[in-house]
Design a protein around this motif. Structure first.
Motif, PDB file in Angstrom:
ATOM      1  N   THR A  10      -2.805  -1.893  -3.316  1.00  0.00           N
ATOM      2  CA  THR A  10      -3.755  -0.792  -3.177  1.00  0.00           C
ATOM      3  C   THR A  10      -3.061   0.549  -2.964  1.00  0.00           C
ATOM      4  OG1 THR A  10      -5.686  -0.018  -1.924  1.00  0.00           O
ATOM      5  CG2 THR A  10      -3.999  -1.193  -0.679  1.00  0.00           C
ATOM      6  N   ASP A  42     -12.937   4.020  -0.453  1.00  0.00           N
ATOM      7  CA  ASP A  42     -13.058   2.591  -0.741  1.00  0.00           C
ATOM      8  C   ASP A  42     -14.464   2.142  -0.339  1.00  0.00           C
ATOM      9  OD1 ASP A  42     -12.948  -0.158  -0.913  1.00  0.00           O
ATOM     10  OD2 ASP A  42     -10.920  -0.299  -0.128  1.00  0.00           O
ATOM     11  N   GLU A  63       0.825  -1.216   0.000  1.00  0.00           N
ATOM     12  CA  GLU A  63       0.000   0.000   0.000  1.00  0.00           C
ATOM     13  C   GLU A  63       0.852   1.255   0.000  1.00  0.00           C
ATOM     14  OE1 GLU A  63      -3.564   2.080   2.669  1.00  0.00           O
ATOM     15  OE2 GLU A  63      -2.336   0.486   3.531  1.00  0.00           O
TER      16      GLU A  63
END
Length: 778
Positions: free
Chosen positions: A131, A407, A112
Motif C-alpha cells: 500500500t 482509504d 507501505e
C-alpha cells in the motif's frame, strides 16, 4: 455486413437462457492502517539492518526504514497475525528507494510508503498488503502475485512510466493463476491504485493489470476503483484470462482497449471508459452499468468456443491455438454505451457470437436507446428496459486514488482534513499538490474549509499542536495554498491547491432538442442552437472560438466525405438556421467545436437524417405470380389498355430487362399511364427510342384532379446508344408543386411523320421517377 439496430426495438430469436447474475461478495481484508501500541519499533537505516530485521520479524513488529536507497533483494518470510501484522514502512516524510526485489512470502505483512525505482514486489503469501508505494521506470512486472498468494490487498499505489523491453514480460500488476492446483491464487483485491503513462515500445505482455492465464480457473480477483490512463504499452490495457473475476468502479482514460480475453462469468460493473473500448470474449460475462465516453462495447466473434477452449486447457498445454473463444450467453444491461454496442465484432472470424442479451442500454439518458450494431451474431435479444439494478459509473480523479488518497476501508494519519467545494481531502505529511478541475464557466474559486480535529472523518490527527491556515485563490484558474505551522509559527507542511477550468461541455440542439441518432428526421428550415454548460453569461465571455461542421455520412463506399462549414466565429451563434432544402436527403453528422480562452477545446455532436423529399420509382416490372394470384408491380393508378411488357434482349436496351411498350405496333390511338404524386416537384422518365427526336410522339402532363391536364416542359438528355441502335433518353423537369397527378402519353403517330405508322414499335419506356416534398418528419 453491419446491421444497425436502434435499441428501442425488441429482437428475440429462439432464446432459451437467462444468465444468472454474479453475487458480489467482496473480500474484506483486515484493517492494517493502525499500528498496535504494543508494537515493537525496529529502526533500520541500511540494507544489512533491514535484511536482519526482516529475518527476525515477529507479529506486531513495526520496521521503520530511514530515508535512503536500498539496493539488492529483500524477503519477509515470517508471518504476523490479523491483530498484529508485521509492518515494513518508510519513516514519516522520508524517501526510501528500492532498486531490486522485495518479496512477501509469509502472512499478514504490510509494505507501505516506499519508492521502487526499477524495483518490484512479489507476493507469495496470504493476507498481505502492499500500500501507498510508488513504482516507476520499471522493466519487469511491478507487483506480481504468484505461487498461491491469496486474499492479499494491493491498494493506493502509484505505478508509472513502464520502461519495458518489447520481449520481456512487464506489467503493472499481475495475478498469476496458471500455477499447479495447490498453488493457485484466490480472492485478491486490487483497489484504488493509480496506473499511468505506459508508452508503446512494442511487444506483448505489457498490460496495466492482468489476471492470467487459466481459462477454467476461478481466482475471484477483485479489481476495484483503480484509475488507469495513458496505457499504451500493450494492445490490452487490462487482460482477464480466467473466470469469476470482478471489475467494479474502475476508470480507464485514453488507453488501449480493455479486454476480457477468455473465461467465464466475470462481472464488469460501473466502470468508466473514456476514449477506451471494452472487448468481451468467453461465456457468461456480465457487463452492467458501465459508462463509455467515446468508446464502444464489443462482443467479439471468435476462433473457437469457450467449451472447446476449456477442454483443450484441461488436456494440458495451456489451451493452445485457437484461443479466442466467441462471446456467448453474455448479459449487457444498463450501460451508458457511448459509441454503441457491436454484437459480433470481427466479422471474418469463424464463430459468431451467440445467445447474448442486451437490455436497458442507453446513451446519455435512459430515454435515449444506445445504438446496437449487429454483425457476426446469432440469437441476440435486445430490450429497451431492464430489471437488473445497474447503478451509476463515476469517473475517478487522481485525488481519489494513489498514495495520498483516502482509504475507504480504514483511516490514515494526517495533519488536517479540508473540504473544497464539497470534496474532502486529507493533508498528510507527504501530501502532494491537489488539482481540482472546475466546470467551465466557473470564475470564482471555491472556499477551502479546514475541518476541526474532532470532526475529521478519514484520518487521525498526526500532530495536535499544529495550526492550519489557507491562502485563498482569487479566481479560476489560480492556486491556493494550505499551510500547516507548529505552535512557534514554523512552516511544517505546504500543499498547493491548483484550480483549473474544464473544457466547455458542448450541446447541439436541433429544433430545440438533442439529436444523437440518425433515426431523427428533419425537414425544411431547422433552428440550430449551440449551448455550453454553466452560467451562460460567464461562459460566453470565456469562449475564444466556435466552429460548426456538417458531414454527409451515407456517401457510399470509396468516396471521400466532404465537410461543410456552417459557422465559424468568436462567440456562440445566434438565430442560426440549417436550410435542409439546400442539402441532399441522407444521413448527417454535425460537430460543434468550442475552444475556451484558456486553450481547452471540446466537441458536441448531433446525428440526424434529412428527408425533405419522397420519391416514387417505377421500374415498370412485369406482373409476378404468387400464392395469392397475380401481383401488378407497376405503381400507376390508371392506365390505358394498349400496353405490354418487354423483357427480351436487355443488352440492346443498355441492360434494362423490364420495359413497357405498345401492345400493337400498328395502333394509332394514344396510350397513357397515370401516377399519384402529391404536389409533384420534379420528374424523370427514362425511355428507349430509335430516333432521338421524340417530342411529337410523347407528352408529359400534370393535373390537380385528373380532369384537366397541363402539359409539362422538360429537358432531354441522350445518355447512351446501344449497339442495336436504341437511344437511351432521359426526360426530366419540374412541376411547380401544384399538381397531384402525373401522366405520360404515347401519341398515335409514333414515328412522327404525321401519318399512321405500320412500322415496328419505335419507342419503349424504361423507368419513371417522381419526387415530391415530405410534409411530416419523425
Amino acid at each position: 455486413m453491419w446491421q444497425y439496430v436502434p435499441a428501442i426495438i425488441l429482437i428475440t430469436v429462439c432464446l432459451a437462457f437467462t444468465p444468472a447474475l454474479a453475487t458480489y461478495a467482496a473480500y474484506d481484508p483486515p484493517c492494517l492502517c493502525y499500528y498496535p501500541s504494543s508494537a515493537r519499533a525496529v529502526q533500520v537505516s541500511s540494507a544489512s539492518e533491514l535484511t536482519a530485521a526482516l529475518a527476525e520479524a515477529k507479529p506486531g513488529d513495526n520496521i521503520v526504514i530511514a530515508g535512503g536507497t536500498y539496493p539488492g533483494n529483500f524477503l519477509l518470510a515470517n508471518s504476523g497475525t490479523p491483530d498484529e501484522p508485521i509492518v515494513v514502512r518508510a519513516a514519516e516524510g522520508e524517501q526510501v528507494v528500492f532498486t531490486g526485489l522485495f518479496t512477501l512470502a509469509g502472512k499478514y505483512g504490510v509494505l507501505e510508503g516506499c519508492e521502487f525505482h526499477n524495483g518490484r514486489v512479489v507476493v507469495k503469501g496470504d493476507y498481505n498488503r502492499v500500500t501507498r508505494n510508488y513504482f516507476h521506470d520499471f522493466t519487469s512486472t511491478a507487483i506480481y502475485i504468484q505461487e498461491g498468494g491469496s486474499y492479499n490487498r494491493i491498494d493506493h499505489n502509484e505505478i508509472a512510466n513502464m520502461n519495458h523491453d518489447p520481449d520481456v514480460l512487464c506489467q503493472g500488476i499481475r495475478v498469476r493463476v496458471n500455477e499447479p492446483a495447490d498453488l493457485r491464487t484466490k480472492g485478491n483485491r486490487i483497489d484504488h491504485n493509480y496506473l499511468h503513462d505506459f508508452p508503446d515500445r512494442g511487444g506483448n505482455g505489457h498490460e496495466a493489470i492482468a489476471v492470467a492465464n487459466n481459462t477454467h480457473y476461478w481466482p475471484e480477483t477483485y479489481i476495484e476503483y483503480n484509475l488507469i490512463e495513458n496505457a499504451y504499452a500493450d494492445g490490452e490495457t487490462i487482460s482477464i484470462k480466467s473466470s469469476g473475476n470482478y471489475l467494479i468502479g474502475n476508470t480507464f482514460i485514453s488507453s488501449n482497449y480493455v479486454q476480457n480475453r477468455h473465461g467465464r462469468n466475470t462481472l464488469w460493473k460501473n466502470n468508466w471508459f473514456e476514449n477506451v473500448d471494452l472487448r468481451i470474449y468467453g461465456a457468461g460475462q456480465q457487463i452492467i452499468g458501465n459508462k463509455l465516453v467515446n468508446g464502444r462495447i464489443l462482443l467479439q466473434a471468435g476462433t473457437t468456443t469457450q467449451d472447446d477452449f476449456d477442454a483443450r486447457y484441461m488436456a494440458g498445454g495451456g489451451g493452445g491455438q485457437p484461443n479466442q473463444p466467441r462471446t456467448e450467453n453474455a448479459l449487457v444491461a444498463g450501460n451508458d454505451a457511448g459509441n454503441g454496442i457491436t454484437v459480433g465484432h470481427y466479422e471474418n472470424l469463424p464463430y459468431p457470437v451467440i445467445n447474448n442479451i442486451l437490455e436497458g442500454n442507453y446513451r446519455g439518458s435512459v430515454d435515449q436507446p444506445a445504438a446496437v450494431m449487429l454483425a457476426r451474431q446469432e440469437n441476440t435479444t435486445i430490450r429497451q428496459s431492464t430489471d437488473v439494478p445497474f447503478g451509476t459509473a463515476v469517473k475517478l480523479t487522481k485525488d481519489e486514488v494513489g498514495r495520498f488518497a483516502r482509504d475507504p476501508y480504514c483511516k490514515i494519519r494526517a495533519y488536517a482534513e479540508v473540504v473544497i467545494g464539497g470534496s474532502r481531502f486529507a493533508i498528510s505529511e507527504n501530501r502532494g499538490d491537489i488539482t481540482l478541475t472546475l466546470p467551465f464557466g466557473t470564475v470564482q474559486a471555491p472556499l477551502i474549509e479546514v475541518v476541526p480535529p474532532e470532526k475529521m472523518e478519514w484520518s487521525e490527527p498526526l500532530r495536535p499542536d499544529v495550526v492550519v491556515g489557507v491562502v485563498p485563490a482569487a479566481e479560476v484558474p489560480d492556486t491556493a495554498v494550505i499551510e500547516v505551522r507548529d505552535s512557534s509559527g514554523q512552516l511544517v507542511q505546504s500543499t498547493k491547491v491548483n484550480f483549473s477550468m474544464a473544457a466547455p461541455v458542448v450541446e447541439l440542439l436541433l429544433a430545440g432538442r438533442k439529436s444523437v441518432s440518425t433515426s431523427n428526421v428533419f425537414l425544411g428550415e431547422v433552428p440550430l442552437e449551440v449551448a455550453v454548460a454553466g452560467d451562460s453569461a460567464a461562459a460566453g465571455a470565456l469562449i475564444r472560438s466556435v466552429e460548426l461542421v456538417l458531414r454527409r455520412l451515407d456517401i457510399g463506399v470509396g468516396k471521400e466525405p466532404q465537410d461543410q462549414l456552417l459557422y465559424r466565429g468568436e462567440s456562440l451563434p445566434q438565430d442560426l438556421v440549417i436550410d435542409t432544402y439546400t442539402l441532399d436527403d441522407g444521413l448527417y453528422r454535425l460537430v460543434g467545436r468550442v475552444e475556451s480562452i484558456h486553450g481547452l477545446a471540446a466537441e458536441g455532436m448531433a446525428l440526424f437524417a434529412i428527408e425533405n423529399w419522397l420519391e416514387l420509382n417505377d421500374y415498370l416490372e412485369p406482373p409476378t405470380r404468387g400464392w395469392f394470384g397475380i401481383f401488378d408491380n407497376t405503381k400507376t393508378i390508371a392506365r390505358s389498355a394498349g400496353w405490354t411488357y418487354a423483357t427480351d434482349d436487355p443488352e440492346a436496351f443498355c441492360g434494362d430487362g423490364n420495359r413497357l411498350q405498345r401492345s400493337d405496333a400498328k395502333a394509332t390511338a394514344p396510350e397513357y399511364l397515370i401516377w399519384s404524386a402529391p404536389q409533384l416537384h420534379s420528374f424523370q422518365v427514362t425511355l428507349y427510342a430509335r430516333e432521338v427526336e421524340i417530342e411529337k410522339v410523347i407528352e408529359l402532363a400534370a393535373s390537380q384532379d385528373q380532369s384537366r391536364w397541363e402539359p409539362l416542359s422538360y429537358e432531354k438528355e441522350l445518355v447512351a446508344t446501344s449497339s442495336a441502335g436504341w437511344h437511351q433518353l432521359v426526360l426530366k423537369g419540374q412541376a411547380g408543386e401544384v399538381y397531384d397527378y402525373f401522366r405520360l402519353t404515347l401519341l398515335g403517330d409514333e414515328d412522327g411523320d404525321g401519318s399512321e405508322s405500320a412500322a415496328p414499335v419505335l419507342l419503349q419506356l424504361g423507368q419513371v421517377d417522381l419526387k415530391w416534398r415530405n410534409k411530416a418528419g419523425k
